[in-house]
Design a protein around this motif. Structure first.
Motif, PDB file in Angstrom:
ATOM      1  N   GLN A  24       3.109  -1.691  -7.857  1.00  0.00           N
ATOM      2  CA  GLN A  24       2.301  -0.675  -7.189  1.00  0.00           C
ATOM      3  C   GLN A  24       0.820  -0.963  -7.375  1.00  0.00           C
ATOM      4  OE1 GLN A  24       3.443   2.105  -5.367  1.00  0.00           O
ATOM      5  NE2 GLN A  24       1.306   2.446  -4.826  1.00  0.00           N
TER       6      GLN A  24
ATOM      7  N   ARG B  88       5.442  -0.038 -12.641  1.00  0.00           N
ATOM      8  CA  ARG B  88       4.344   0.398 -11.772  1.00  0.00           C
ATOM      9  C   ARG B  88       3.234  -0.649 -11.721  1.00  0.00           C
ATOM     10  NH1 ARG B  88       3.150   4.623 -14.297  1.00  0.00           N
ATOM     11  NH2 ARG B  88       1.211   3.882 -15.203  1.00  0.00           N
TER      12      ARG B  88
ATOM     13  N   SER C 143       0.811  -1.201   0.000  1.00  0.00           N
ATOM     14  CA  SER C 143       0.000   0.000   0.000  1.00  0.00           C
ATOM     15  C   SER C 143       0.853   1.264   0.000  1.00  0.00           C
ATOM     16  CB  SER C 143      -0.940  -0.001   1.215  1.00  0.00           C
ATOM     17  OG  SER C 143      -0.185  -0.070   2.416  1.00  0.00           O
ATOM     18  N   LYS C 144       2.128   1.138   0.434  1.00  0.00           N
ATOM     19  CA  LYS C 144       3.006   2.291   0.473  1.00  0.00           C
ATOM     20  C   LYS C 144       3.310   2.783  -0.928  1.00  0.00           C
ATOM     21  CE  LYS C 144       7.444   3.882   2.237  1.00  0.00           C
ATOM     22  NZ  LYS C 144       8.681   3.510   2.977  1.00  0.00           N
ATOM     23  N   SER C 145       3.165   4.086  -1.116  1.00  0.00           N
ATOM     24  CA  SER C 145       3.421   4.667  -2.432  1.00  0.00           C
ATOM     25  C   SER C 145       4.896   4.576  -2.780  1.00  0.00           C
ATOM     26  CB  SER C 145       2.972   6.127  -2.457  1.00  0.00           C
ATOM     27  OG  SER C 145       3.226   6.713  -3.712  1.00  0.00           O
ATOM     28  N   LYS C 146       5.179   4.282  -4.033  1.00  0.00           N
ATOM     29  CA  LYS C 146       6.550   4.118  -4.502  1.00  0.00           C
ATOM     30  C   LYS C 146       7.072   5.403  -5.146  1.00  0.00           C
ATOM     31  CE  LYS C 146       6.300  -0.170  -3.285  1.00  0.00           C
ATOM     32  NZ  LYS C 146       6.923  -0.585  -1.999  1.00  0.00           N
ATOM     33  N   THR C 147       8.375   5.434  -5.279  1.00  0.00           N
ATOM     34  CA  THR C 147       9.039   6.531  -5.972  1.00  0.00           C
ATOM     35  C   THR C 147       9.715   5.984  -7.220  1.00  0.00           C
ATOM     36  OG1 THR C 147       9.445   7.779  -3.935  1.00  0.00           O
ATOM     37  CG2 THR C 147      10.849   8.287  -5.813  1.00  0.00           C
TER      38      THR C 147
ATOM     39  N   SER D 293       2.011   9.033 -13.311  1.00  0.00           N
ATOM     40  CA  SER D 293       2.418   9.001 -11.906  1.00  0.00           C
ATOM     41  C   SER D 293       1.463   9.824 -11.053  1.00  0.00           C
ATOM     42  CB  SER D 293       3.845   9.535 -11.756  1.00  0.00           C
ATOM     43  OG  SER D 293       4.780   8.711 -12.436  1.00  0.00           O
TER      44      SER D 293
ATOM     45  N   GLY E 194      -0.856   8.292  -8.046  1.00  0.00           N
ATOM     46  CA  GLY E 194      -0.503   8.687  -6.698  1.00  0.00           C
ATOM     47  C   GLY E 194       0.899   8.286  -6.284  1.00  0.00           C
ATOM     48  N   VAL E 195       1.812   8.201  -7.261  1.00  0.00           N
ATOM     49  CA  VAL E 195       3.210   7.871  -6.964  1.00  0.00           C
ATOM     50  C   VAL E 195       4.091   9.063  -7.316  1.00  0.00           C
ATOM     51  CG1 VAL E 195       2.823   5.424  -7.376  1.00  0.00           C
ATOM     52  CG2 VAL E 195       3.633   6.863  -9.250  1.00  0.00           C
ATOM     53  N   SER E 196       5.318   9.056  -6.816  1.00  0.00           N
ATOM     54  CA  SER E 196       6.248  10.154  -7.051  1.00  0.00           C
ATOM     55  C   SER E 196       7.138   9.845  -8.250  1.00  0.00           C
ATOM     56  CB  SER E 196       7.131  10.374  -5.815  1.00  0.00           C
ATOM     57  OG  SER E 196       6.343  10.736  -4.697  1.00  0.00           O
TER      58      SER E 196
ATOM     59  N   ASP F 191      11.515   0.489  -2.206  1.00  0.00           N
ATOM     60  CA  ASP F 191      10.657   1.677  -2.172  1.00  0.00           C
ATOM     61  C   ASP F 191      10.858   2.566  -3.389  1.00  0.00           C
ATOM     62  OD1 ASP F 191       9.648   1.007   0.387  1.00  0.00           O
ATOM     63  OD2 ASP F 191      11.420   1.904   1.327  1.00  0.00           O
TER      64      ASP F 191
END
Length: 208
Positions: free
Chosen positions: A146, A142, A2-6, A31, A35-37, A97
């Motif tokens: 993700q 992704r 669930s943690k957003s990735k970069t 992106s 909701g990712v960086s 991450d």
């Protein structure tokens, strides 16, 4: 997961060609929606971004290189490396991450630009044996790592070396692998087909 990735593309060229700017804009847009960086790193301070990238949402510019940024957190970074022995899997979404890409992945023939990052000690994963454009590589990564329902690499629909009509008499083949949409068409950045058609007379090599 669930943690957003970069997602980071280390820009490895002194200039930023139109081809790359379209890919980067597509990555930024996707992106933002996911909701990712997305960072573009190693951008020379003197480099003026083209209009389609200046101020675009979803894109963060970083003048430092990724080695400097993550010098004490290299274990959290996965380098997408065509020469890696292990394929990227959904489980890597729990392990890493940050996902790092060396631009430009879409060289034809491949020039192993990623070797510059490989030497810095980041752990690598690959996305199959066929060369992808940078935006495709980020899109595939992704999809795999993700989201609520990660997709294994072998379940992603691809098309290799698609042909596009330039005019009524000629077509050009793109020597890369693309994700396909629901209709089986290759997913490409907005404006890319127009660029391919515009530059077809000069030859595909001039796009890179």
């Amino acid at each position: 997961m669930s943690k957003s990735k970069t997602f980071i593309v280390e820009h490895l060229d002194p200039e930023l060609e139109e081809w790359s700017s379209l890919e980067y804009a597509a990555i930024a847009s996707e992106s933002q929606s996911a909701g990712v960086s997305f960072f573009l790193s190693s951008v020379p301070p003197a480099l003026k971004l083209p209009e389609n990238l200046a101020g675009v949402q979803g894109l963060q510019i970083e003048h430092r290189g990724v080695e400097e940024i993550y010098h004490d957190k290299k274990a959290s970074v996965c380098l997408l490396d065509p020469a890696a022995k292990e394929e990227l899997s959904p489980e890597d979404g729990d392990r890493f991450d940050v996902f790092l890409f060396g631009g430009i992945l879409g060289d034809d023939p491949p020039r192993d630009r990623t070797s510059e990052l490989r030497k810095k000690g980041f752990e690598g994963r690959r996305l199959g044996p066929v060369q992808m454009t940078t935006d495709t590589a980020v899109r595939v990564t992704r999809m795999i790592v993700q989201g609520r329902k990660p997709v294994p690499l072998d379940k992603i629909p691809f098309v290799d070396n698609p042909e596009f009509k330039v005019d009524d008499h000629e077509s050009t083949e793109m020597p890369f692998r693309y994700v396909t949409d629901g209709k089986g068409n290759p997913v490409m950045p907005a404006g890319m087909l127009d660029l391919i058609k515009k530059d077809s007379e000069r030859g595909f090599g001039d796009l890179l």
